[in-house]
Design a protein around this motif. Structure first.
Motif, mmCIF file in Angstrom:
data_model
loop_
_atom_site.group_PDB
_atom_site.id
_atom_site.type_symbol
_atom_site.label_atom_id
_atom_site.label_comp_id
_atom_site.label_asym_id
_atom_site.label_seq_id
_atom_site.Cartn_x
_atom_site.Cartn_y
_atom_site.Cartn_z
ATOM 1 N N HIS A 101 -2.210 2.659 -6.898
ATOM 2 C CA HIS A 101 -1.867 3.059 -5.534
ATOM 3 C C HIS A 101 -3.031 3.871 -4.999
ATOM 4 O O HIS A 101 -4.019 4.079 -5.707
ATOM 5 C CB HIS A 101 -0.592 3.905 -5.524
ATOM 6 C CG HIS A 101 0.583 3.258 -6.180
ATOM 7 N ND1 HIS A 101 1.383 2.355 -5.543
ATOM 8 C CD2 HIS A 101 1.065 3.349 -7.447
ATOM 9 C CE1 HIS A 101 2.331 1.940 -6.358
ATOM 10 N NE2 HIS A 101 2.155 2.516 -7.543
ATOM 11 N N MET A 105 5.519 2.773 1.206
ATOM 12 C CA MET A 105 5.136 3.850 0.288
ATOM 13 C C MET A 105 4.389 4.908 1.090
ATOM 14 O O MET A 105 3.201 5.141 0.899
ATOM 15 C CB MET A 105 4.266 3.281 -0.834
ATOM 16 C CG MET A 105 4.148 4.259 -1.992
ATOM 17 S SD MET A 105 3.484 3.443 -3.416
ATOM 18 C CE MET A 105 2.874 4.875 -4.313
ATOM 19 N N GLN A 130 -3.610 1.431 -1.313
ATOM 20 C CA GLN A 130 -3.988 0.356 -2.219
ATOM 21 C C GLN A 130 -2.781 -0.553 -2.348
ATOM 22 O O GLN A 130 -1.711 -0.105 -2.767
ATOM 23 C CB GLN A 130 -4.400 0.921 -3.584
ATOM 24 C CG GLN A 130 -4.924 -0.117 -4.544
ATOM 25 C CD GLN A 130 -6.164 -0.825 -4.032
ATOM 26 O OE1 GLN A 130 -6.067 -1.873 -3.386
ATOM 27 N NE2 GLN A 130 -7.322 -0.245 -4.278
ATOM 28 N N TYR A 131 -2.980 -1.832 -2.020
ATOM 29 C CA TYR A 131 -1.857 -2.759 -2.011
ATOM 30 C C TYR A 131 -1.152 -2.745 -3.363
ATOM 31 O O TYR A 131 -1.788 -2.931 -4.405
ATOM 32 C CB TYR A 131 -2.355 -4.171 -1.684
ATOM 33 C CG TYR A 131 -1.250 -5.180 -1.787
ATOM 34 C CD1 TYR A 131 -0.204 -5.162 -0.884
ATOM 35 C CD2 TYR A 131 -1.234 -6.120 -2.796
ATOM 36 C CE1 TYR A 131 0.837 -6.057 -0.986
ATOM 37 C CE2 TYR A 131 -0.209 -7.029 -2.907
ATOM 38 C CZ TYR A 131 0.830 -6.988 -2.004
ATOM 39 O OH TYR A 131 1.869 -7.884 -2.108
ATOM 40 N N CYS A 132 0.168 -2.524 -3.335
ATOM 41 C CA CYS A 132 0.885 -2.314 -4.595
ATOM 42 C C CYS A 132 2.157 -3.139 -4.682
ATOM 43 O O CYS A 132 3.034 -2.841 -5.475
ATOM 44 C CB CYS A 132 1.193 -0.831 -4.760
ATOM 45 S SG CYS A 132 2.100 -0.126 -3.376
ATOM 46 N N CYS A 162 0.108 5.051 1.355
ATOM 47 C CA CYS A 162 -0.497 4.396 0.193
ATOM 48 C C CYS A 162 -1.433 3.336 0.753
ATOM 49 O O CYS A 162 -1.029 2.497 1.552
ATOM 50 C CB CYS A 162 0.552 3.728 -0.679
ATOM 51 S SG CYS A 162 -0.186 2.725 -1.980
ATOM 52 N N HIS A 207 4.704 -2.023 -0.235
ATOM 53 C CA HIS A 207 3.489 -1.214 -0.071
ATOM 54 C C HIS A 207 3.540 -0.416 1.236
ATOM 55 O O HIS A 207 3.217 0.768 1.274
ATOM 56 C CB HIS A 207 2.306 -2.171 -0.108
ATOM 57 C CG HIS A 207 1.004 -1.607 0.321
ATOM 58 N ND1 HIS A 207 0.472 -0.474 -0.241
ATOM 59 C CD2 HIS A 207 0.108 -2.020 1.252
ATOM 60 C CE1 HIS A 207 -0.702 -0.219 0.329
ATOM 61 N NE2 HIS A 207 -0.931 -1.138 1.242
HETATM 62 CU CU LIG Z 1 0.646 0.759 -1.998
#
Ligand SMILES: [Cu+2]
Ligand SMILES: [Cu+2]
Lengths: 553, 335
Positions: free
Chosen positions: B144, B190, B181-183, B179, B187
């Motif tokens: 993340h 987040m 960073q693609y999670c 967030c 996503h």
């Molecule tokens: Cu994310």
């Protein structure tokens, strides 16, 4: 050579009417026909990738992303990226224009390995079919970057099929690069020394080097990813002893140079257009040629600029930052030299030149915004926001696609033997330019404001800019449809094209349009530098005199 | 003119303004170079447009002085920007001594935060204005990234390692936490808020709750997991005594050394055989799978609290009040 104006209606044999039927296309080893096979397939993929983009932009019209479900949205942007990069941009100029032109530009009958060339196309198609079936079987939601451990452990999508698809398509790219390098080394016609080559050939040479050196790394990375996903070997997943950041290093070690696989060929096209439509030798030819090679080499040393906030050592960040600034210099040299070429030129505004102006504008903006991202402290803020999205679309759509379209218009008469309708073409070029800027300029602002990329829903304060972007995308989408229509129309109804409609200097213009299967009636001999428009004028005048004498005598 | 279109994110941290100055300079440079190129292309293409169909201009082969000028000139500007950006980056990378710490665990799709004094928060972070805050972050699953645009800070949150980020908020208010960073699926959900409070309000908020400070939770775990059977205060157990080791160099069997920081203690718990303390046998079992990332952070907080002479007395007793948790409203609203 012939400068007379044969109408395509006289039953002259050329590569298009040399044979008929599906078989004659699917089993062809003629580089020109293979180029057309690619043209058809990448256009198909361009519209697939484009429809995903339409969905993405539709969804972002409202802050709560009510158009698509989050999971669907994620699959769509993943497919948009994968299709556009691996199945459109990377093969676009090299596999279509490179394939068609390199043998002609070096005065050869074909590429060094014609059968390998056909194999490359089949590999590409197999890769593409796998990618589409991964999408059809439920999709992939990892983003085109496949970051671990999400892709290796957590994602439910068809990551392996997709990965294998990209892997296979990668081989197509490697083999094409190999074919070009050997051709450029070994098959130049008499008199065609390295420094007499058109700059497009230099650019394609540099691109091929990257394809050969870089693509195996992504292939290995995708294999390791598959190994981890299927056999649970700990490579990237920390729970089984792997390192997730290692994947990012591997991935960008290929994917940064891949940016140059996409942009270098476009730069090559632009060099041809600048010279032809200002009737001047490219200012600083040698430097423009060498800068392609410099870019190819430096491009392998800057991958860490995608990892400034990844937890990579800050000292590594320092090195990658300085190298990223350095790779900007050869690109700047090119832009400055093109600009200087216009000085005291004879500039016409035919459609290819409109795209060329578009390229210079958009590529410059993409390039200078790259400086912000190379700057460590500023990248911390901008990384993974819409600023990055805007930046690379300016390079890859504003740059590479504009270059591709410019090249397509430039060589369309050569490829088909027909002219497209000039008015419509200029109109489309303007629409595309306007639509593009309206789509992507607001995204710079969104990124600076902090809107993260890959967000299915977003805070309401970002809506105005998103609506502008979506409006721009609608115009852009329309703009792309127009050339599709008039290109197809022109194949039947276009005015017959003379051998050299633009008064250009390359060898490809010394043969009829469309060219015969063996490209040249006799093997050409080169006695002059590239872009020698004075020699061209002398030759044309001599040919006219000859004709006159023949008629009179 | 731009009504309704925001053009600048809020500046709410000590570094935001400095980053923005560089951003303005860069934007000006970008506009300058674009303008130079656009205007010359425009001027040349009008001035030298084709007037006679058959005209052939004189070729110009190039000019070394010009080439040198336009590669060295921008080169120098680039190096200047590089130096500026790097100095700022380095300054922003190293948290100042004595920064207040907060522990962050990212998880699909939420942020779990814990203050040393024990308060836990989800998708919210309360911090005092005017005090440096250092976040020690890790992830339970995928990568993340912790991003607060108003502070101009961002750092990936990576499973299996600790990353840190610090900021000093200087404007009370409420700020987006994203967030980046693609999670996975959610996503974009987040997200959360950072509440910057006046120091006094923050003190009130702190005393408002929490289930015991992190170190004392860590101590309970230390007993429950049986760590205490081997790690005996004063030494003499099967394992080395842990009093006073935090932040000090440790010597290993193979002669190498390392500083006992968060990452080292985490590794000692999850993979004790990786580095064996000189004079001990590798008998410590791994606790992989038995402790969560948050519990590891509590154990670390406990080890950190153990000073040489105090034995295992837990610091910060004042924060160890067991009143029910109440959340104070954010001190200031953003304008
Ligand atoms: Cu994310
Ligand atoms: Cu890159």
């Amino acid at each position: 050579m012939s400068t007379s104006n044969p109408s395509p209606n006289d039953r002259r044999q050329h590569y298009l009417n040399a044979a008929y039927g599906l078989r004659s296309w699917l089993l062809t080893v003629d580089h020109k026909r293979i180029a057309l096979l690619y043209l058809g397939s990448i256009t198909f993929f361009f519209f697939i990738g484009g429809s995903f983009a339409v969905m993405i932009r539709m969804n972002l019209l409202t802050p709560d992303g009510s158009f698509l479900q989050a999971e669907t949205y994620n699959k769509f942007f993943t497919m948009h990226g994968l299709v556009m990069i691996f199945f459109f941009l990377i093969p676009s100029i090299p596999a279509v224009l490179g394939n068609f032109l390199i043998p002609m530009m070096v005065g050869a009958k074909d590429l060094a390995f014609p059968r390998l060339n056909l194999l490359s196309w089949y590999l590409y198609i197999i890769g593409g079919v796998m990618a589409l079936s991964a999408a059809a079987l439920g999709g992939v939601d990892t983003g085109w970057t496949f970051y671990t451990p999400y892709s290796s452990t957590y994602s439910n999508g068809n990551v392996v099929i997709m990965g294998v698809g990209a892997f296979v398509a990668g081989f197509s790219s490697i083999l094409t690069g190999l074919n070009f390098i050997v051709t450029i080394h070994k098959m130049r016609c008499p008199g065609l020394t390295w420094f007499r080559l058109p700059l497009f050939v230099w650019a394609m040479y540099a691109t091929s080097v990257i394809q050969i050196l870089g693509t195996p790394v992504i292939a290995i990375t995708l294999l390791l990813l598959a190994a981890e996903r299927i056999f649970h070997v700990g490579i990237f997943d920390p729970r089984i002893g792997g390192d997730p950041v290692l994947f990012q290093h591997f991935f960008w070690f290929y994917s940064h140079p891949a940016v140059y696989i996409m942009i270098l060929p476009a730069m090559g096209v632009i060099s041809e257009l600048v010279a032809t439509f200002s009737r001047k030798r490219i200012f600083g030819y040698n430097l423009v040629a060498f800068s392609s090679v410099a870019i190819a080499m430096l491009s392998f040393l800057v991958w860490g600029h995608h990892l400034f906030v990844s937890g990579q050592s800050i000292y590594a960040g320092l090195v990658f930052s300085v190298l990223s600034f350095m790779v900007a210099i050869p690109s700047a040299i090119k832009v400055f030299n093109w600009t200087a070429t216009f000085y005291r030129g004879s500039i016409s505004y035919d459609t290819p030149m409109m795209y060329c102006f578009g390229f210079i504008g958009l590529f410059t903006m993409g390039g200078v915004t790259g400086l912000l991202l190379a700057s460590l402290a500023v990248d911390v803020h901008l990384h993974d926001t819409y600023f990055v999205i805007a930046h690379f679309h300016y390079i890859m759509v504003g740059g590479a696609v504009m270059g591709y379209l410019g090249g397509m218009h430039f060589w369309w008469p050569k490829i088909t033997g027909r002219m497209y309708p000039e008015i419509w073409a200029r109109f489309a070029a303007v629409i595309i330019f306007v639509g593009f800027n309206l789509t992507f300029f607001p995204q710079f602002m969104l990124g600076y404001l902090g809107m993260p990329r890959r967000y299915h829903a977003y805070p309401a304060e970002f809506q105005v800019l998103n609506v502008m972007s979506t409006a721009g995308a609608s115009i852009l989408g329309l703009g792309y449809l127009i050339p599709m229509i008039y290109f197809i129309w022109s194949m039947r109804y276009g005015k017959p094209a003379p051998p050299n409609p633009w008064g250009a200097t390359g060898l490809e213009w010394r043969t009829p349009s469309p060219p015969p299967t063996e490209n040249f009636e006799e093997i050409p001999v080169v006695t002059e530098e590239a872009y020698d428009f004075e020699a061209l004028a002398r030759r044309d005048a001599a040919a006219l005199r000859n004709e006159g004498e023949l008629q009179n005598g | 003119m731009f009504q309704g279109i925001p053009i600048q994110p809020e500046q709410a941290s000590s570094i935001a303004r400095q980053v923005d100055y560089l951003y303005y300079f860069l934007s000006a440079t970008a506009i300058f170079f674009s303008a130079v190129i656009f205007s010359s292309v425009f001027y040349f293409s009008v001035r030298y447009r084709r007037r006679v169909e058959s005209e052939v201009p004189k070729p110009i082969h190039g000019s070394l002085p010009l080439e040198l000028a336009w590669s060295i000139g921008p080169g120098i500007i680039c190096m200047f920007i590089f130096a500026w950006a790097s100095i700022l980056y380095f300054r922003n990378a190293n948290p100042p001594e004595g920064a207040m710490e907060v522990y962050v665990v990212g998880k699909q799709w939420m942020w779990k935060l814990q203050h040393p004094a024990g308060q836990r928060e989800i998708n919210e972070l309360h911090v005092p204005a005017g005090r440096p805050v250092k976040l020690v972050m890790t992830s339970e699953d995928v990568v993340h990234s912790f991003f607060v645009p108003a502070f101009r800070v961002k750092k990936d949150v990576v499973p299996g390692m600790y990353t840190t980020v610090w900021f000093q908020a200087d404007q009370p208010g409420q700020y987006h936490l994203f967030c980046t960073q693609y999670c996975g699926t959610n996503h974009s959900q987040m997200i959360g808020w950072v509440y910057v409070m006046q120091p006094r309000d923050y003190e009130n908020w702190l005393s408002g709750g929490g289930g015991g400070n992190m170190a004392s939770s860590g101590e309970r775990l230390f007993q429950r997991l049986g760590c205490a059977t081997c790690h005996v205060p004063g030494g003499g157990g099967r394992g080395p005594q842990l009093q006073g080791i935090y932040g000090k160099p440790v010597l290993f069997e193979d002669g190498t050394k390392a500083v006992a920081d968060d990452a080292y203690i985490r590794e000692s718990i999850l993979n004790p055989a990786a580095k064996v303390v000189a004079g001990y046998k590798p008998v410590m079992p791994t606790f992989q799978g038995q402790v969560t990332e948050e519990q590891i952070l509590q154990l670390i907080a406990y080890v950190k609290s153990l000073t040489k002479d105090q034995g295992n007395v837990v610091e910060n007793p004042s924060e160890d009040k067991a009143t029910p948790k109440m959340k104070a409203p954010p001190a200031g609203k953003k304008p």
